[in-house]
Design an enzyme around this catalytic site. Structure first.
Site, short mmCIF file in Angstrom:
data_model
loop_
_atom_site.label_atom_id
_atom_site.label_comp_id
_atom_site.label_asym_id
_atom_site.label_seq_id
_atom_site.Cartn_x
_atom_site.Cartn_y
_atom_site.Cartn_z
N LYS A 74 21.02 49.41 17.57
CA LYS A 74 21.23 50.64 16.80
C LYS A 74 22.15 51.60 17.55
CE LYS A 74 16.74 50.13 14.46
NZ LYS A 74 15.33 50.53 14.38
N GLN B 6 10.86 54.13 17.49
CA GLN B 6 10.81 52.69 17.22
C GLN B 6 9.36 52.22 17.14
OE1 GLN B 6 13.50 50.82 16.50
NE2 GLN B 6 12.28 48.99 16.22
N ASP C 105 14.41 57.48 9.33
CA ASP C 105 13.65 56.26 9.05
C ASP C 105 12.97 56.29 7.68
OD1 ASP C 105 13.49 54.00 10.68
OD2 ASP C 105 12.23 55.00 12.18
N1 GUN Z 1 10.23 48.57 13.68
C1 GUN Z 1 10.59 47.59 12.83
N2 GUN Z 1 11.43 48.07 11.88
C2 GUN Z 1 11.59 49.38 12.15
C3 GUN Z 1 12.34 50.43 11.53
O1 GUN Z 1 13.03 50.26 10.52
N3 GUN Z 1 12.26 51.64 12.13
C4 GUN Z 1 11.49 51.86 13.22
N4 GUN Z 1 11.45 53.09 13.70
N5 GUN Z 1 10.79 50.93 13.80
C5 GUN Z 1 10.84 49.69 13.27
#
Ligand code: GUN
Length: 289
Positions: free
Chosen positions: A49, A93, A116
Site C-alpha cells: 500500500k 491494518q 477503509d
Molecule cells: N486486513 C485485510 N484486509 C484489510 C483491509 O482492507 N484493511 C485493513 N485495514 N486491514 C485489512
C-alpha cells in the site's frame, strides 16, 4: 473462460489517480498506516500500500506498534492522527491482537478519514446507499472488477461466501443496491450454512471470501457462472524463495474450466483493494480541503 486481469484494471485506476494527484499544488494527500505487530501478511500488505501511494504521489506515514500495546494506547495513537490536519486518511491494518476490539478501534478513526470504510457511520451510509460515505476497499474493488468485465448482476443470483465485516457483508450490500452493478438477488452463506453446494450451484456469480484454500470445487459451480475469488491463502511451498505460494478460496484449475469470468489469485481482487484505498484517500483529501 475469461480471466479478469485485476492488475491491469488496478493499473488503469492508478494511472488516472497519478494524473489527478500531479495537478495538486501545495500539500499532497497523506495517508497514515498503523500496523500492530509483525504478522508477515500484514507487513507485506502495508508495504504494498505504501509503495503504491508513493508511485501515485500520495504521501504515507507508518506507525509500527508492538503486539503488547493496550487498546487505550492504540486509541491515543489514532487520535493523534485524527487531530493532525496534514493527515487525510487513516488505516489500521487488521487483524489486531485478541485483546483489542477491532470494532472499537475502527470506530475511533474520524469517519471523514476512514479510508477503509470500517467505521459504523460509513457502514450505515452504505446501507442507506448514501454515496458520501467511504466503501470498504475490497468490496469496492470487486464492484470495479464486475463493471470492467461487464458481468451482469441485475436480477441475477449472487452468492456471497463469508459474512465478514470487511468483505462479505459490504459486498452483499453493494450487490443488492439499486443500480448497476447491483440489483441482484443475494444469498450470504457462512460456516453454519446447510446444503451449501445446492445454493452455490444456483449462483450466476459467486463472491468467495472465506479464507479457506481451494474451498470452492467444480461440483459447487454452475456451468457458465462467474467467480470473484477474494481469498489470499498462504500455502507452504519449499520450491518458492518465500517458502509459500498464494492460492485463493476457489480451486482455480478445476473451476476455471466451466465458468464464464474468473479472477486469478494473485492478480485478481488483491491489486484492486490497494487501488480503491488510493481512490478513497484522494476523495478524503478533496473532502477535507
Ligand atoms: N486486513 C485485510 N484486509 C484489510 C483491509 O482492507 N484493511 C485493513 N485495514 N486491514 C485489512
Amino acid at each position: 473462460m475469461k480471466l479478469i486481469d485485476g492488475n491491469k484494471i488496478a493499473q488503469s485506476i492508478i494511472e488516472s489517480l497519478t494524473k489527478e494527484v500531479s495537478k495538486i499544488n501545495g500539500p499532497k494527500p497523506t495517508v497514515a498506516f498503523i500496523r500492530v505487530g509483525e504478522d508477515p501478511a500484514s507487513v507485506s500488505y502495508v508495504r504494498k500500500k505504501q509503495k503504491t501511494a508513493e508511485n501515485i504521489g500520495i504521501q504515507s506515514l507508518l506507525k509500527i506498534l508492538p503486539d503488547s500495546i493496550s487498546q487505550e494506547e492504540l486509541i491515543e495513537e489514532i487520535e493523534a492522527f485524527n487531530d493532525d490536519s496534514n493527515v487525510h486518511g487513516i488505516l489500521i491494518q487488521a487483524p489486531l491482537p485478541d485483546h483489542i476490539s477491532e470494532t472499537t478501534i475502527f470506530n475511533t478513526v474520524k469517519p471523514e478519514k476512514d479510508v477503509d470504510g470500517f467505521h459504523t457511520l460509513n457502514i450505515g451510509k452504505l446501507c442507506q446507499e448514501d454515496p458520501s460515505g467511504f466503501v470498504a476497499c475490497t468490496p469496492a474493488g470487486i464492484v470495479e472488477l464486475i463493471k470492467h468485465s461487464k458481468i451482469q448482476t441485475e436480477g441475477k443470483h449472487v452468492v456471497v461466501l463469508g459474512r465478514s465485516q470487511i468483505v462479505g457483508k459490504p459486498a452483499a450490500l453493494l450487490m443488492i443496491q439499486k443500480g448497476l452493478p447491483g440489483n441482484a438477488t443475494v444469498t450470504i452463506c457462512h460456516s453454519k450454512t446447510q446444503n451449501l453446494e445446492v445454493i452455490t450451484k444456483q449462483a450466476d456469480l459467486i463472491i468467495a471470501a472465506i479464507g479457506r484454500p481451494n474451498f470452492v470445487s467444480e461440483a459447487m459451480v454452475k456451468e457458465g457462472a462467474s467467480i470473484i475469488d477474494v481469498g489470499i491463502n498462504r500455502i507452504p511451498d519449499s520450491s518458492k524463495k518465500s517458502g509459500f505460494r498464494l492460492v485463493g478460496d476457489v480451486d482455480f484449475e478445476a473451476v476455471s474450466k466451466k465458468c464464464d469470468h474468473i479472477t486469478p489469485v494473485p492478480g485478481g481482487v488483491g491489486p484492486m483493494t490497494v487501488a480503491m484505498l488510493m481512490q478513497n484517500t484522494l476523495n478524503a483529501y478533496k473532502n477535507q480541503r
